[in-house]
Enzyme design. Structure first.
Site, PDB file in Angstrom:
ATOM      1  N   GLU A  63      -1.923  -0.583 -11.224  1.00  0.00           N
ATOM      2  CA  GLU A  63      -0.785  -0.180 -12.048  1.00  0.00           C
ATOM      3  C   GLU A  63       0.429  -1.076 -11.834  1.00  0.00           C
ATOM      4  OE1 GLU A  63      -2.627   1.930 -10.312  1.00  0.00           O
ATOM      5  OE2 GLU A  63      -3.299   3.552 -11.623  1.00  0.00           O
ATOM      6  N   PHE A 125      -3.916  18.680  -7.410  1.00  0.00           N
ATOM      7  CA  PHE A 125      -4.560  17.386  -7.231  1.00  0.00           C
ATOM      8  C   PHE A 125      -3.807  16.311  -8.027  1.00  0.00           C
ATOM      9  CE2 PHE A 125      -7.843  14.278  -8.643  1.00  0.00           C
ATOM     10  CZ  PHE A 125      -7.996  13.653  -7.414  1.00  0.00           C
ATOM     11  N   GLN A 126      -3.452  15.245  -7.352  1.00  0.00           N
ATOM     12  CA  GLN A 126      -2.722  14.118  -7.960  1.00  0.00           C
ATOM     13  C   GLN A 126      -1.385  14.526  -8.560  1.00  0.00           C
ATOM     14  OE1 GLN A 126      -5.574  11.884 -10.416  1.00  0.00           O
ATOM     15  NE2 GLN A 126      -6.038  10.676  -8.587  1.00  0.00           N
ATOM     16  N   LYS A 175      -0.523  17.247 -18.579  1.00  0.00           N
ATOM     17  CA  LYS A 175      -1.806  17.100 -19.281  1.00  0.00           C
ATOM     18  C   LYS A 175      -1.934  18.067 -20.460  1.00  0.00           C
ATOM     19  CE  LYS A 175      -6.719  16.476 -18.328  1.00  0.00           C
ATOM     20  NZ  LYS A 175      -7.768  16.439 -17.294  1.00  0.00           N
ATOM     21  N   MET A 484       9.783 -18.475   2.766  1.00  0.00           N
ATOM     22  CA  MET A 484      11.194 -18.129   2.836  1.00  0.00           C
ATOM     23  C   MET A 484      11.509 -17.374   4.128  1.00  0.00           C
ATOM     24  SD  MET A 484      13.968 -18.646   1.377  1.00  0.00           S
ATOM     25  CE  MET A 484      14.194 -18.859  -0.384  1.00  0.00           C
TER      26      MET A 484
HETATM   27  C1  LIG Z   1       7.070  -7.121  -1.793  1.00  0.00           C
HETATM   28  C2  LIG Z   1       7.846  -8.014  -0.912  1.00  0.00           C
HETATM   29  N1  LIG Z   1       7.627  -8.005   0.429  1.00  0.00           N
HETATM   30  C3  LIG Z   1       8.327  -8.823   1.231  1.00  0.00           C
HETATM   31  C4  LIG Z   1       9.274  -9.670   0.729  1.00  0.00           C
HETATM   32  C5  LIG Z   1      10.081 -10.566   1.634  1.00  0.00           C
HETATM   33  N2  LIG Z   1       9.802 -11.978   1.340  1.00  0.00           N
HETATM   34  C6  LIG Z   1      10.608 -12.722   0.566  1.00  0.00           C
HETATM   35  S1  LIG Z   1      10.033 -14.272   0.352  1.00  0.00           S
HETATM   36  C7  LIG Z   1       8.703 -13.982   1.335  1.00  0.00           C
HETATM   37  C8  LIG Z   1       7.688 -15.036   1.587  1.00  0.00           C
HETATM   38  C9  LIG Z   1       6.943 -15.408   0.374  1.00  0.00           C
HETATM   39  O1  LIG Z   1       5.911 -16.275   0.731  1.00  0.00           O
HETATM   40  P1  LIG Z   1       5.119 -17.057  -0.395  1.00  0.00           P
HETATM   41  O2  LIG Z   1       4.705 -16.107  -1.446  1.00  0.00           O
HETATM   42  O3  LIG Z   1       4.052 -17.874   0.213  1.00  0.00           O
HETATM   43  O4  LIG Z   1       6.253 -17.971  -1.038  1.00  0.00           O
HETATM   44  P2  LIG Z   1       7.049 -19.180  -0.315  1.00  0.00           P
HETATM   45  O5  LIG Z   1       8.323 -18.649   0.179  1.00  0.00           O
HETATM   46  O6  LIG Z   1       6.177 -19.690   0.791  1.00  0.00           O
HETATM   47  O7  LIG Z   1       7.234 -20.173  -1.406  1.00  0.00           O
HETATM   48  C10 LIG Z   1       8.730 -12.675   1.819  1.00  0.00           C
HETATM   49  C11 LIG Z   1       7.729 -12.103   2.710  1.00  0.00           C
HETATM   50  C12 LIG Z   1       9.487  -9.625  -0.663  1.00  0.00           C
HETATM   51  N3  LIG Z   1      10.418 -10.385  -1.258  1.00  0.00           N
HETATM   52  N4  LIG Z   1       8.755  -8.821  -1.456  1.00  0.00           N
END
Ligand SMILES: Cc1ncc(C[n+]2csc(CCOP(=O)(O)OP(=O)(O)O)c2C)c(N)n1
Ligand SMILES: [Mg+2]
Lengths: 572, 164
Positions: A63, A125-126, A175, A484
Site C-alpha cells: 500500500e 478483525f482488521q 464495509k 546521507m
Molecule cells: C523512511 C526513512 N528512514 C530513514 C531516513 C533517514 N535517512 C535519510 S537519508 C538516508 C540514507 C539514504 O541512503 P541511500 O538511499 O543509499 O541514499 P544516499 O544518501 O546514499 O544517496 C537515511 C537513512 C529517511 N529519510 N527515511
C-alpha cells in the site's frame, strides 16, 4: 452513457445503488484516469464494483507503493492521485504517504475500508481507528455513515484536495456502507460552509509590494512549490523579467523558473548554491512566492535575511509569519498575485549592481566536485544523465545524497518535471512515485534516481513496472551506504559509522532480472555513458546499478545551526 | 463555531497537541444554530504571534466555521465548579457564611460533607476554592470557561487568557 444515466444527471433526480457503485461512479464523474490500490476484506465490495467498471486500477505490491505512486501522479499532473486500501493494516500502510503528501501539499483522495458500522469500536478483525490516526496528516477526513452520502463526500473530497493549498483527503468507508443500497443524487451540492480559500489577493497588499520593489536595491524572489501548484511559472518568469529581479528557488520549487535564464540564481538552503544563499543573506527585499520557509531552506533563523524586508505571497495565511516575520503579507493564489503584479507594471528597482554581484557570485563559486576520469563520481552520474536526456527528463528521486546531487546537477528549464519528497524526506518514495509519474506522462522519459538503501524500501514495485512495461530508467546511485547518514556521521559524529555502511547488498541486476527487467551493473564513466545511451533507446524499463565512489559528500553545505553566510565546501 | 460532525473535536484538540500548544480548558456545546457547536478554548500564551498562528491553523480546518480571539474584547465568561468540602456540625454554618457572598449554593449535604456549586468568572472560582481549602476539599470538578463577546463592546479588559 445510457439514456437512463443521462436523465439521472438532472439536478435533484435520484438513483438507487450500492455505496460501492456510488463511489465508482463518483470517481468516473471526476474523470479519474488511474486508481492505485490493494484489496482486502473490508474493501471487497468496492473491488467487486471496480471489477467491470472500466476504471483503470494499478495493483501495487504494497500500500505504501500505492500512495507514493498516487503522489507521483499528482505531482506531475496537479490532479488528485487516488488510492484504495483496506482497513487496519492496509490503512496503516498508507500513513507515511499521507504525511508525505500533507507536508508537501500534494492533492490525494484516499479511500480506506473500515469494519462494519455495527462492530466499530469492538476491536474487530482488521479494525484500526483510521480517522484518529490520520487526522493530523490529512487536510480533511471523513467516515461515511450512509451510502447515499458518498456522491457528496467524494465530490467534496476532490474539491478540498485540489483547491486552496492542496493536500490529502481520506474517506473511511465501513464495509456495510459499501454494500447497502441507497437512494441519492448523483451530483449533489457540496456542503462546505467553513471552507473558502482566498484566491484573489488584496489590492492594497499588492500595492505595498510594488512600492517596496520600487525602492529596493537588492531584491530577490524566493520561488517555492506554490509557484508550481498554482501553475504560475510563466507568470513568475514574466514578472521577474519585467522587474529585473533574480530568482532563488527551494528544493520543491525546482523547475518553477528556467535554469538557463540570466536571472536564475539557483537553489537555496542547506545544500543550495553559494550565490543563492548569499543572495538570501544580503538582499534588502525578499519576495517569497509560495515557499514555507522550511528550516532546511532558512538555516539559522536568527541569521536569516537580516537586512531584508520580507514579502510573502501564499495561499495559506497560516504560512505567513509562521517562521519569519513578514512585513508584506499577500494571501492568495500565486498565479493571480503575479498576474496582478505584472499588470500593475510598477516602478523598477535600481538593482543592476545587485544583479551584477549575483552573477559574479555564480561565476566565482559554482558547484564543483573533485575527481578525474579514473573514478565514477555520483555527481558525474547526474551530469551524464542530464547530458543524455538533454535535460528534458522527468526526474524522480528518493531521499539522501543522490537526491541533493540530482537537485544540484540536473538543471531544469521547464516546470513539473521534478518529483521528490521534500518536507518529510521519505526513503522508499522514488520507485513507486516514478510509476505514478510515468502513468501521468506516458511519453516522457522518466528517470528514477534512487539510493542503494532507499531502493530496498519499495523495490517490490518493480513488479508493477514490469507488468505495465513502463519505460522507467532506474538509476541506482550505489555508494554502498546510507550515504546521507554516513556523511553526517563523518562530519558531526567523529566518523563513527553506526549502522550506515551496507556491506551486504543483493545483486540489484539479478533482482531486476527476476522481475524481467533489463539491468546492468556499471562501474566506470565509459560504461555509464554507454549504458545510459542504451537505456534511453530501450523501449521498456531498465535498471542501472551504478557503483560510484563511496565516501563522497554533498557540498556546499550549511551545517545545522549555521546561517546562509556560513557555508562550507564552497571553493576548491 | 464548528459543524457538529464526527471527529471535529478530535481534529481541534489534535491541532493543539500537534502544534505544541497547551490547552487550559475547553468547553463544547450546542450553539443557537442547529448543527453548529460552540467551542471555547482557554490557552495561556506569552506571545501574540502564537495566538495568531493558532487562530489561522484553526481557521484552516474544514469544519471550523468561525474563530474569534476574544482575549482583548469585553466578554461574558462563566465557569461552573462543584466542590465537595468536609463539613462538621461545628463549622457548617461558617461555610454557609462563605457561600452567600459568592452567590454559590449548597446542592448536596451529608453527615460530614457539603457540596457547593458556584458559577462565575474563573478568578472568582479560584478565590472561592482558596477560601474553602482550609476545611478540606474532598472532590473538585470544574467545567472550564465558556464565553462570548458582550452585546455592547467596551475595549480593553486586558487579560492573559485567550479564548478561541
Ligand atoms: C523512511 C526513512 N528512514 C530513514 C531516513 C533517514 N535517512 C535519510 S537519508 C538516508 C540514507 C539514504 O541512503 P541511500 O538511499 O543509499 O541514499 P544516499 O544518501 O546514499 O544517496 C537515511 C537513512 C529517511 N529519510 N527515511
Ligand atoms: Mg546509498
Amino acid at each position: 452513457m445510457t439514456q437512463k444515466a443521462v436523465i439521472a444527471e438532472k439536478k435533484g433526480e435520484k438513483t438507487t445503488k450500492s455505496g460501492a457503485n456510488f463511489l465508482i461512479d463518483a470517481l468516473k464523474k471526476q474523470n479519474v484516469e488511474v486508481v492505485f490500490g490493494y484489496p482486502g476484506g473490508a474493501v471487497l465490495p468496492i473491488y467487486d464494483a471496480l471489477y467491470d467498471s472500466g476504471v483503470f486500477h494499478v495493483l501495487t505490491r504494497h500500500e505504501q507503493g500505492s500512495i507514493h505512486a498516487a503522489e507521483g501522479y499528482a505531482r506531475i499532473t496537479g490532479k488528485p492521485g487516488v488510492v484504495i486500501a483496506t482497513s487496519g493494516p492496509g490503512a496503516t500502510n498508507i500513513v507515511t504517504g499521507l504525511a508525505d503528501a500533507m507536508i508537501d501539499s500534494i492533492p490525494l483522495v484516499v479511500f480506506t475500508g473500515q469494519v462494519a458500522t455495527s462492530v466499530i469500536g469492538s476491536d474487530a478483525f482488521q479494525e484500526a481507528d483510521v480517522l484518529g490516526i490520520t487526522t493530523p496528516i490529512t487536510k480533511h477526513n471523513y467516515q461515511v455513515r450512509k451510502p447515499g452520502d458518498l456522491p457528496r463526500i467524494v465530490k467534496e473530497a476532490f474539491y478540498i484536495a485540489s483547491s486552496g493549498r492542496p493536500g490529502p483527503v481520506l474517506i473511511d468507508i465501513p464495509k456495510d456502507v459499501a454494500i447497502l443500497q441507497a437512494e441519492a443524487e448523483e451530483d449533489p451540492e457540496m456542503d462546505l460552509p467553513g471552507y473558502q480559500p482566498t484566491l484573489q489577493p488584496n489590492y492594497l497588499q499588492i500595492r505595498k509590494l510594488i512600492e517596496a520593489v520600487s525602492g529596493a536595491k537588492k531584491p530577490v524572489i524566493l520561488a517555492g512549490a506554490g509557484v508550481l501548484h498554482a501553475r504560475a511559472s510563466e507568470e513568475l518568469k514574466k514578472y521577474a523579467e519585467q522587474q529585473g529581479i533574480p530568482v532563488v528557488h527551494t528544493l520543491l520549487g525546482i523547475g518553477g523558473f528556467p535554469a538557463d535564464h540570466s536571472l536564475f540564481v539557483g537553489m537555496g538552503g542547506m545544500h543550495g548554491v553559494y550565490a543563492a544563499n548569499m543572495a538570501l543573506y544580503e538582499c534588502d527585499l525578499l519576495i517569497n512566492v509560495g515557499a514555507r520557509f522550511d528550516d532546511r531552506l532558512t538555516g539559522n533563523l536568527a541569521a536569516f535575511a537580516p537586512q531584508a524586508t520580507v514579502a510573502h505571497i501564499d495561499i495559506d495565511p497560516a504560512e505567513i509569519g509562521k517562521n519569519v516575520p513578514t512585513k508584506i503579507p499577500v494571501v492568495g493564489d500565486a498565479k493571480e498575485a503575479l498576474a496582478q503584479l505584472i499588470a500593475q507594471n510598477g516602478k523598477l528597482p535600481e538593482a543592476s549592481e545587485w544583479v551584477q554581484k549575483i552573477t559574479e557570485w555564480k561565476e566565482k563559486f559554482p558547484l564543483f566536485y573533485e575527481g578525474d576520469s579514473s573514478e565514477l563520481k555520483p555527481q558525474k552520474v547526474i551530469e551524464l544523465l542530464h547530458k543524455k536526456t538533454n535535460g528534458d527528463a522527468i526526474v524522480v528521486t528518493d531521499v539522501g545524497q543522490h537526491q541533493m546531487w540530482a537537485a544540484q546537477y540536473y538543471t531544469f528549464n521547464k516546470p513539473h518535471a521534478w518529483v521528490t519528497s521534500g518536507g518529510l524526506g521519505t526513503m522508499g518514495f522514488c520507485v513507486p512515485a516514478a510509476i505514478g509519474a510515468q502513468l501521468a506522462e506516458p511519453d516522457a522519459t522518466v528517470a528514477a534516481v534512487v539510493g542503494d538503501a532507499g531502493f530496498q524500501m519499495t523495490n517490490q514495485e518493480l513488479a508493477v513496472i514490469a507488468e505495465l512495461n513502463l519505460p522507467i530508467k532506474i538509476i541506482i546511485v550505489n555508494n554502498h551506504s546510507l550515504g546521507m547518514v554516513r556523511q553526517w556521521q563523518e562530519l558531526f559524529y567523529q566518523e563513527r559509522y553506526s549502522h550506515s555502511l551496507l556491506q551486504n547488498q543483493p545483486s540489484f541486476v539479478k533482482l531486476a532480472d527476476a522481475y524481467g527487467i533489463k539491468a546492468y551493473k556499471v562501474t566506470t564513466i565509459e560504461e555509464a555513458e554507454e549504458r545510459m545511451s542504451e537505456a534511453l533507446t530501450t523501449d521498456g524499463p531498465i535498471l542501472l546499478d551504478i557503483h560510484v565512489a563511496p565516501g563522497e559528500n554533498v557540498y556546499p553545505m550549511i551545517a545545522p545551526g549555521k546561517g546562509h553566510h556560513e557555508m562550507e565546501g564552497v571553493k576548491k | 463555531m464548528v459543524n457538529n460532525r464526527p471527529g471535529v473535536l478530535n481534529r481541534i484538540t489534535n491541532l493543539f497537541s500537534k502544534r505544541n500548544y497547551n490547552i487550559e480548558s475547553i468547553t463544547v456545546g450546542h450553539s443557537e444554530q442547529e448543527g453548529i457547536s460552540r467551542i471555547t478554548v482557554v490557552v495561556q500564551v506569552d506571545d501574540e504571534k502564537v495566538i495568531e498562528q493558532m487562530t489561522k491553523q484553526l481557521n484552516k480546518q474544514i469544519d471550523v466555521l468561525k474563530v474569534m480571539d476574544i482575549s482583548n474584547q469585553s466578554i461574558v465568561s462563566r465557569e461552573l465548579a462543584l466542590i465537595k468540602v468536609l463539613a462538621t456540625s461545628q463549622n457548617r454554618s461558617e461555610i454557609y457564611a462563605l457561600i452567600e457572598p459568592f452567590r454559590a449554593s449548597a446542592i448536596d449535604v451529608s453527615k460530614d460533607s457539603l457540596t457547593v456549586q458556584i458559577t462565575g468568572e474563573s478568578g472568582k472560582i479560584e478565590a472561592f476554592i482558596e477560601l474553602l481549602k482550609p476545611y478540606g476539599i474532598k472532590e473538585l470538578a470544574r467545567t472550564g470557561t465558556t464565553a462570548f463577546p458582550r452585546g455592547t463592546q467596551r475595549t480593553n479588559s486586558n487579560k492573559s487568557l485567550s479564548i478561541v
